[in-house]
Structure formats: C-alpha cells, structure tokens
Design a protein around this motif. Structure first.
Motif, PDB file in Angstrom:
ATOM      1  N   PRO A   9      -2.430  -2.049  -7.405  1.00 30.52           N
ATOM      2  CA  PRO A   9      -4.042  -1.741  -7.516  1.00 30.52           C
ATOM      3  C   PRO A   9      -4.098  -0.232  -7.324  1.00 30.52           C
ATOM      4  O   PRO A   9      -3.811   0.260  -6.107  1.00 30.52           O
ATOM      5  N   ALA A  10      -5.057   0.430  -7.950  1.00 31.37           N
ATOM      6  CA  ALA A  10      -5.645   1.893  -7.543  1.00 31.37           C
ATOM      7  C   ALA A  10      -5.987   1.896  -6.164  1.00 31.37           C
ATOM      8  O   ALA A  10      -5.715   2.923  -5.454  1.00 31.37           O
TER       9      ALA A  10
ATOM     10  N   PRO B 296       4.045   5.768 -12.365  1.00 33.53           N
ATOM     11  CA  PRO B 296       4.005   5.004 -13.326  1.00 33.53           C
ATOM     12  C   PRO B 296       5.308   4.238 -13.980  1.00 33.53           C
ATOM     13  O   PRO B 296       5.284   3.243 -14.288  1.00 33.53           O
TER      14      PRO B 296
ATOM     15  N   SER C  72       2.741  -4.063 -10.496  1.00 33.76           N
ATOM     16  CA  SER C  72       1.375  -3.160 -10.892  1.00 33.76           C
ATOM     17  C   SER C  72       0.741  -3.181  -9.472  1.00 33.76           C
ATOM     18  O   SER C  72       0.231  -4.060  -8.883  1.00 33.76           O
TER      19      SER C  72
ATOM     20  N   ASN D  80      -5.000   0.422  -3.695  1.00 40.18           N
ATOM     21  CA  ASN D  80      -3.968   0.430  -2.880  1.00 40.18           C
ATOM     22  C   ASN D  80      -2.894   1.713  -2.542  1.00 40.18           C
ATOM     23  O   ASN D  80      -1.918   1.727  -1.813  1.00 40.18           O
ATOM     24  N   ILE D  81      -3.400   2.889  -3.503  1.00 41.39           N
ATOM     25  CA  ILE D  81      -2.689   3.997  -3.567  1.00 41.39           C
ATOM     26  C   ILE D  81      -3.541   5.003  -2.983  1.00 41.39           C
ATOM     27  O   ILE D  81      -4.716   5.398  -3.334  1.00 41.39           O
ATOM     28  N   THR D  82      -2.974   5.725  -1.887  1.00 40.93           N
ATOM     29  CA  THR D  82      -3.644   6.891  -1.178  1.00 40.93           C
ATOM     30  C   THR D  82      -2.636   8.242  -1.502  1.00 40.93           C
ATOM     31  O   THR D  82      -1.573   7.994  -1.574  1.00 40.93           O
ATOM     32  N   GLN D  83      -3.452   9.221  -2.267  1.00 42.03           N
ATOM     33  CA  GLN D  83      -2.657  10.529  -2.654  1.00 42.03           C
ATOM     34  C   GLN D  83      -2.930  11.420  -1.348  1.00 42.03           C
ATOM     35  O   GLN D  83      -4.191  11.610  -0.991  1.00 42.03           O
TER      36      GLN D  83
ATOM     37  N   ALA E  11       2.097  10.630  -8.523  1.00 44.45           N
ATOM     38  CA  ALA E  11       1.235   9.366  -8.700  1.00 44.45           C
ATOM     39  C   ALA E  11       1.024   9.350 -10.297  1.00 44.45           C
ATOM     40  O   ALA E  11       0.422   8.106 -10.829  1.00 44.45           O
ATOM     41  N   ASN E  12       1.260  10.556 -11.037  1.00 45.28           N
ATOM     42  CA  ASN E  12       0.829  10.467 -12.360  1.00 45.28           C
ATOM     43  C   ASN E  12       2.033  10.763 -13.242  1.00 45.28           C
ATOM     44  O   ASN E  12       1.775  10.718 -14.462  1.00 45.28           O
TER      45      ASN E  12
ATOM     46  N   GLU F  49       6.886   1.781 -11.737  1.00 46.51           N
ATOM     47  CA  GLU F  49       6.023   0.376 -11.641  1.00 46.51           C
ATOM     48  C   GLU F  49       6.495  -0.324 -13.102  1.00 46.51           C
ATOM     49  O   GLU F  49       6.816  -1.493 -13.023  1.00 46.51           O
TER      50      GLU F  49
ATOM     51  N   THR G 264       0.872  -1.143  -0.051  1.00 43.97           N
ATOM     52  CA  THR G 264       0.050  -0.038  -0.046  1.00 43.97           C
ATOM     53  C   THR G 264       0.694   1.089  -0.019  1.00 43.97           C
ATOM     54  O   THR G 264       1.991   1.309   0.709  1.00 43.97           O
TER      55      THR G 264
END
Length: 324
Positions: free
Chosen positions: A209-210, A198, A207, A212-215, A191-192, A201, A183
């Motif tokens: 999962p979305a 990206p 990879s 598992n990602i907190t901004q 993140a972008n 990764e 996580t």
C-alpha cells in the motif's frame, strides 16, 4: 552517483553531459611507490603512459585507484583522472581515448550506454552481450568481477529476528499474510521505475500500500532502516553501511534486478598496444566481490579514510603489490 542503478541518465542528460565536457580535467600523475607483488612481475607495462578514469562516488574512486596502482606496479606511468562527475564523462574519456581504462558496470553499459531497455538475467550472458556490442565503440570489456552493485532490500537485526525473511519471495508472502508488516523506505526514482519497486512488486506478486512506502534520500534510508523506522530499506548491495549497520540483505531469488558487475573497460587501441593490461588486472578482478567492496567502501564512507589509501592498503594486504 550516475552509473549506479538508482541514477540512470536520460538521453537529454547524456547529450548535455557530452556537450559540456562532463568536467574532464587533464589529471595528475599517480606517484605511488609500488613494486610488483603477485602482479606486474617483469614490468610488462614498462614504457606505457596510461590514464585511468572513474566516476565520483566512493566505490569508483577506490576501483580507479586500484587500477592505477596495478598499472604502476607493472611499470607504467599513470595519469589520475578519477572522480569525474557522472557516468558519461568517464565513459566518453575511454571511448575517445582521452583515458585508457576504467571500471564500469555491466548493467550501466547495457542500459545506459548501449540503449537497451531489458537487462539480461544471467550475469555472464549480460557481460558477454555488453562486451560484444561495445567492441564497435572501440571499448573492450575485460573479465568481470563478482562485485555486483545492484538494488536490494535490507532490514535491521531486530526486524529480521521478528519476521525471518531472507528472500524477496518471503517478503512478498509476508505482505500477504501481514500487510502492515511490510513498510518500505525507498528513493523517489526507485519508487517509480519499471526496474525498481513497481517491477519488483509485479515480479514477486506483492502489492505494498502507498501508505506503507516512504520516499527519502538514499543516505537517510540506511539510518532509518537501521533504526527500524521502516521494516525494509532500498540499498545498494556493495554499500559499506550494510556491514557497519549490520543490516540483513534480502536475496533477489527470482533475479529481477539487473546485474551491475564491475569489469575493467579499456580503450581497444590501448589494449592492442599494451595487451599485458589484461593479465595485470585479471587476478585483482578475481578477488573483488560484494564483501570486499562493502569493507573497502565502509573505510571511506563510515570511517572517513582516503579512497586512494584504502585501495593501496588492500593491494598491499592482498600481496598484489609491494610498497617500495
């Protein structure tokens, strides 16, 4: 905190900043009562009037003060124009000769100022490329330090004891064997961006999962990672909170993230007039690394001390200068 890897300027922002003047001010004299220690002997900068600049975040304020203190010990009169908001203001001041010198990061020079999209993986080659290209702009890059303020992932001690990852390759492997374990707490930009999550990764074959990602804001990332709200947090490798919160930094073993080694940048005309600048700064540069930066940054960001006093204390403790 422009100039650190997470906040790179778009061309529009650069132009706007240049047009608006980036908050450049006339500055004020540095008045440290210092004498030569291991640097500045013989006062080779006697008679020089030098203006030092920096960006506004903690590490830059400390580095700017270090530079100014070194110049004073070598006999120069120094004007303090540190703390300019954003990268472009301090950069343009050196280019135009409104300031004589400041610390800059190789990755920022290569990507933000010189307009390249692909960083050079080898730190020495990255510095050489920046140095050679920037000479056309009237800026000379002196030898770089080991201080490398770039991206990394870090985890708290409890999660490290649990997962035992020390490299990003190990994190990638964990993401395959136990997908729920990885996580992430990251900034929105990281993140972008292609040179952020990206790209990481892709480079490491993971990879996440979305879900598992907190901004979140960069300051919150450190506290959330320390509390274990996420297994891994995006950090800057010289941030003082890494040490104060006892976080474990993952090694970028495939050298994906750009190098952001700090190096003194000097207006070339100034350096021609005062070539001793290079020899005055060289021993200081050699001493700077991520451990030193984390320690000094923590004294400001964690302990609330004044950046200039932190810089002065370090210069005295290292024997570079003596207090008068």
């Amino acid at each position: 905190m422009s100039g650190r890897p997470g906040v790179r300027l778009t061309l529009a922002a650069v132009l706007l900043a240049v047009v608006s003047g980036c908050g450049l001010t006339s500055g004020s004299p540095m008045v440290d009562d210092v004498e030569p220690g291991t640097i500045g002997r013989g006062k080779p900068l006697e008679g020089a009037e030098l203006t030092v600049t920096s960006k506004e975040f903690t590490e830059q304020l400390i580095l700017g003060a270090i530079m100014g203190i070194a110049f004073q010990a070598a006999g120069a009169e120094v004007v303090d124009r540190t703390g300019i908001q954003g990268s472009v203001g301090s950069r343009e001041a050196v280019v135009k000769g409104e300031a004589d010198a400041g610390w800059e990061y190789t990755g920022t020079g290569w990507i933000t100022y010189l307009g390249n999209s692909r960083p050079i993986p080898d730190p020495r080659e990255q510095w050489l490329a920046v140095r050679d290209a920037d000479l056309e702009n009237g800026v000379t890059w002196l030898e770089p330090s080991e201080l490398n303020n770039t991206y990394a992932l870090a985890m708290n001690q409890a999660n490290y004891e649990r997962y035992r990852t020390r490299t990003l390759s190990a994190v990638a492997e964990l993401s395959k064997t136990d997908p729920g374990a990885v996580t992430l707490c990251v900034e929105g930009e990281f993140a972008n961006r292609a040179d952020g999550l990206p790209g990481m990764e892709k480079a490491y074959g993971m990879s996440v999962p979305a879900g598992n990602i907190t901004q979140m804001d960069s300051g919150i990332i450190y506290t959330q990672t320390a509390k274990g709200a996420c297994a891994y947090g995006e950090v800057y490798t010289t941030d003082g909170r890494i040490k104060s919160m006892n976080l474990v930094v993952m090694e970028d073993d495939k050298k994906f993230f750009p190098n952001y080694n700090a190096a003194p940048t000097v207006n070339s005309r100034t350096l021609q007039k005062w070539p001793a600048i290079a020899e005055v700064l060289a021993p200081v540069t050699e001493k700077l690394d991520n451990n030193v930066a984390q320690t000094l940054n923590a004294r400001v960001d964690v302990d609330g001390e004044d950046p200039h006093q932190v810089a002065l204390d370090w210069m005295v403790d290292e024997g570079f200068v003596q207090e008068g």
